[in-house]
Design a protein around this motif. Structure first.
Motif, PDB file in Angstrom:
ATOM      1  N   ALA A   1       0.834  -1.199   0.000  1.00 54.92           N
ATOM      2  CA  ALA A   1       0.000   0.000   0.000  1.00 54.92           C
ATOM      3  C   ALA A   1       0.870   1.251   0.000  1.00 54.92           C
ATOM      4  N   GLN A   2       1.936   1.231   0.782  1.00 58.27           N
ATOM      5  CA  GLN A   2       2.849   2.373   0.823  1.00 58.27           C
ATOM      6  C   GLN A   2       3.618   2.516  -0.484  1.00 58.27           C
ATOM      7  N   LEU A   3       4.024   1.390  -1.059  1.00 59.51           N
ATOM      8  CA  LEU A   3       4.723   1.436  -2.336  1.00 59.51           C
ATOM      9  C   LEU A   3       3.829   1.995  -3.436  1.00 59.51           C
ATOM     10  N   THR A   4       2.547   1.602  -3.403  1.00 57.70           N
ATOM     11  CA  THR A   4       1.600   2.095  -4.394  1.00 57.70           C
ATOM     12  C   THR A   4       1.395   3.596  -4.246  1.00 57.70           C
ATOM     13  N   LYS A   5       1.282   4.054  -3.005  1.00 56.70           N
ATOM     14  CA  LYS A   5       1.118   5.490  -2.771  1.00 56.70           C
ATOM     15  C   LYS A   5       2.345   6.269  -3.225  1.00 56.70           C
ATOM     16  N   LEU A   6       3.519   5.745  -2.930  1.00 56.68           N
ATOM     17  CA  LEU A   6       4.749   6.413  -3.357  1.00 56.68           C
ATOM     18  C   LEU A   6       4.845   6.481  -4.879  1.00 56.68           C
ATOM     19  N   GLY A   7       4.314   5.461  -5.542  1.00 53.94           N
ATOM     20  CA  GLY A   7       4.397   5.412  -6.997  1.00 53.94           C
ATOM     21  C   GLY A   7       3.314   6.164  -7.715  1.00 53.94           C
ATOM     22  N   SER A   8       2.270   6.602  -6.990  1.00 55.51           N
ATOM     23  CA  SER A   8       1.149   7.265  -7.677  1.00 55.51           C
ATOM     24  C   SER A   8       0.632   8.493  -6.943  1.00 55.51           C
ATOM     25  N   SER A   9       1.382   8.990  -5.961  1.00 53.33           N
ATOM     26  CA  SER A   9       0.971  10.197  -5.237  1.00 53.33           C
ATOM     27  C   SER A   9       1.920  11.342  -5.564  1.00 53.33           C
ATOM     28  N   PRO A  10       1.414  12.554  -5.705  1.00 58.80           N
ATOM     29  CA  PRO A  10       2.253  13.693  -6.095  1.00 58.80           C
ATOM     30  C   PRO A  10       3.078  14.215  -4.920  1.00 58.80           C
ATOM     31  N   HIS A  11       4.054  15.014  -5.257  1.00 59.78           N
ATOM     32  CA  HIS A  11       4.840  15.685  -4.227  1.00 59.78           C
ATOM     33  C   HIS A  11       3.906  16.560  -3.395  1.00 59.78           C
ATOM     34  N   VAL A  12       4.056  16.522  -2.088  1.00 56.18           N
ATOM     35  CA  VAL A  12       3.122  17.186  -1.192  1.00 56.18           C
ATOM     36  C   VAL A  12       3.029  18.689  -1.461  1.00 56.18           C
ATOM     37  N   HIS A  13       4.112  19.314  -1.915  1.00 58.79           N
ATOM     38  CA  HIS A  13       4.100  20.760  -2.110  1.00 58.79           C
ATOM     39  C   HIS A  13       3.388  21.184  -3.395  1.00 58.79           C
TER      40      HIS A  13
END
Length: 473
Positions: A39-51
Motif C-alpha cells: 500500500a505504501q509502495l503504491t502510494k509512493l508510486g502514484s501520489s504527487p509531491h506534497v508541495h
C-alpha cells in the motif's frame, strides 16, 4: 493521441467526473483497507509531491487538481522543476479508459487472448477459429499479421510475443507450441503454406490428453515457460532447441505460469488444485519441490499476473475472487482440507451462493477483490501499467461480459465497462496511453479510451441472434 491527451491534462476539470469523485468517495468508505508495505509502495508510486498541491492555502486533499499541479510545477514547488514519475501517475491515473467502446475488430469466433506488446506498438488477439491477428497500433490498427494456426486442438489457449517483437508463439491443447516470424513481410501467414510455423515439442508422446494452457517468454527472450494439462511446468530453451526443465508441479491442471521478474529465476504457477506456487530455479533440492506455497483460494486458479518485482502477484480464482499475494508470506507445506463445493463445475454451473460465505482457514493473501465472475473460461486479471498509473489498479475480465477495475489499496470498484454479450476472457491496458482493449467470446475486440473532452465515441451496435452456448476453458 498523446498530444490530445496532453491537452486534456492542462484543463481544469478535463476528466470523467465519475472517475474523480465517486472513486475517491468509494475508496474512503471501503472498510477493507490494505495495511501493508505494498500500500505504501503504491502510494509512493502514484501520489504527487506534497508541495505541488499547496499552491493556495488550505488543507492538502487528494486527488490534487491538474491546474494546481501544473501551477506547482511552474513555480517549482516540488524542487525539481518537472513532474516526477509519481506526479505523472497521479495525473494520468485519474483519466481512466472508460469511454466508448470503439470497435477494433469483429470476428465470428470466440476471442480467447488479447495483449499489447511491452512497448504498446502491437496488439495480438487469438480466436478459437484458428486465427491470430497482430495489429499495428501506431499504424491505425491495420492488420500486420493474419495468422492461420496449425496443430490446433480446441482453441488458441495462449500467445506470447518475444521481447524484440519479432516472434510470436501460440499454444493450444496440444503438445506442440508453434512459433511464427511476426517481423517478416508476409501479411497472411498460413501455417506451412505461405510461411513455416516452427513446432516446439513439449511432450515426447502425441498424447491427446496433453495440452498447454499458458505460455510466456522470458524477459531475455531465451526461454519459454508453460503450464500444462498434465499438472506440470515446462521450461523450453530456445537456443538449445530442447525442453530444459519439466516439473510435476501440482496435483491438477496448471492453468497459468509466469516469470516473477526480469531475472527469470523465479516462476509463479497456479492450478486447479487451488494453490499458487513459487519456484526458484537457483536452489532446486528435490525435483518438484517448490520454494513456497500460497494458500487462500477455495477453488481452482485461472490466472496469475506478477507485479514484476519478484515479490507481489495477483491471481484470479474460480471462487470468484482476485487475490493479492506477497511471496514472503508463503508456506512450505499446503494445508489439506476439504474446501469449496465438491460437485460444482465452473464451466456450466453458477457459483453457489452459500460458497461465497466460506473462508479459507489458512488464507495467506493480503487482500481479496470481488465483484467480477470467474465462470465458463479461464478469466484473466492484471495490474494496471506502471508508467501511467503506478500500478494503482487491478483489472479483470468477467464471465458476465464486463471489465472490472479495482483500486489496489482500498479494494473499491472504480469502473465497470459494459458492452460485450459474452464472457470477457482477456483484456489489456496500454502500457502508456489511457486505452484498454477487451476481447470476448462474442467475437468483438473493443477499445475503451479517454478521448479529448471526455466524450464517448459512437458505440458499436450489438449483434442479435448470437448463440450463447459457451462451455469449456
Amino acid at each position: 493521441m498523446m498530444s490530445q491527451f496532453d491537452k486534456d491534462m492542462s484543463r481544469c476539470d478535463g476528466g470523467n467526473p465519475s472517475n474523480k469523485s465517486s472513486a475517491s468517495e468509494a475508496a474512503s468508505e471501503q472498510t477493507n483497507y490494505l495495511d501493508h508495505e505494498i500500500a505504501q509502495l503504491t502510494k509512493l508510486g502514484s501520489s504527487p509531491h506534497v508541495h505541488l498541491g499547496r499552491v493556495v492555502p488550505g488543507r492538502l486533499r487528494l486527488p490534487i487538481s491538474t491546474v494546481k499541479m501544473l501551477l506547482g510545477r511552474e513555480g517549482n514547488y516540488g524542487g525539481r522543476g518537472r513532474f516526477s514519475s509519481a506526479d505523472r501517475c497521479h495525473l494520468q491515473c485519474r483519466y481512466l479508459p472508460v469511454n466508448g467502446p470503439r470497435m477494433v475488430d469483429q470476428m465470428r469466433s470466440r476471442a480467447y487472448v488479447s495483449q499489447f506488446s511491452a512497448d504498446g506498438s502491437l496488439f495480438i488477439a487469438g480466436f478459437q477459429g484458428s486465427r491470430i491477428k497482430v495489429y499495428d497500433v501506431d499504424g491505425g490498427w491495420k492488420v500486420k499479421k493474419d495468422i492461420r494456426a496449425r496443430n490446433l486442438r480446441w482453441t488458441i489457449t495462449d500467445t506470447s510475443l518475444s521481447p524484440d517483437r519479432c516472434y510470436l508463439v501460440y499454444a493450444s491443447m496440444s503438445p506442440i507450441i508453434n512459433i511464427v516470424n511476426v517481423g517478416s513481410g508476409t501479411t497472411e501467414s498460413v501455417a506451412n503454406v505461405t510461411e513455416i510455423h516452427f513446432g516446439l515439442r513439449f511432450s515426447a508422446d502425441d498424447d491427446n490428453e496433453f495440452g498447454i494452457f499458458s505460455i510466456k517468454y522470458s524477459t531475455d527472450g531465451r526461454e519459454l515457460v508453460a503450464g500444462t494439462r498434465d499438472s506440470s511446468i515446462c521450461v523450453y530453451d530456445l537456443g538449445a532447441d530442447k525442453l530444459s526443465l519439466r516439473i510435476p508441479a501440482h496435483l491438477s491442471d496448471v492453468n497459468t505460469v509466469c516469470f516473477a521478474d526480469e531475472t527469470g529465476h523465479l516462476i509463479y504457477s497456479g492450478s486447479d488444485d487451488r494453490l499458487c506456487k513459487v519456484w526458484d530455479r537457483r536452489c532446486f533440492t528435490t525435483k518438484g519441490q517448490a520454494a513456497g506455497i500460497l494458500m487462500g483460494h477455495l477453488e481452482g486458479i485461472t490466472f496469475i499476473d506478477s507485479r514484476g518485482d519478484g515479490r507481489y502477484l495477483i491471481s484470479n480464482g474460480k471462487d470468484q475472487t482476485t487475490k493479492l499475494w506477497d511471496i514472503r508470506k508463503m508456506s512450505s507445506n499446503a494445508f489439506n482440507a476439504e474446501l469449496g463445493e465438491e460437485d460444482w463445475d465452473y464451466r456450466w454451473m453458477e457459483y453457489p451462493p452459500q460458497a461465497k460465505k466460506l473462508k479459507h482457514p489458512k488464507d495467506q493473501s493480503l487482500a481479496s477483490y470481488e465483484g467480477h465472475s470467474v465462470l465458463r473460461t479461464l478469466i484473466r486479471c492484471y495490474f494496471s501499467p506502471s508508467y501511467s498509473t503506478g500500478q494503482k489498479y487491478i483489472y479483470s475480465g468477467s464471465s458476465d461480459g464486463f471489465v472490472y477495475v479495482y483500486d489496489l489499496v482500498s479494494g473499491a470498484q472504480v469502473a465497470r465497462l459494459e458492452h460485450h454479450e459474452g464472457p470477457v476472457r482477456d483484456c489489456s491496458w496500454h502500457p502508456f496511453y489511457p486505452m484498454l482493449i477487451s476481447s470476448s467470446w462474442d467475437g468483438d475486440i473493443l477499445s475503451w479510451e479517454f478521448p479529448g473532452g471526455g466524450e464517448a465515441r459512437a458505440r458499436p451496435k450489438r449483434r442479435s441472434g448470437r448463440r450463447r452456448d459457451y462451455y469449456y476453458y
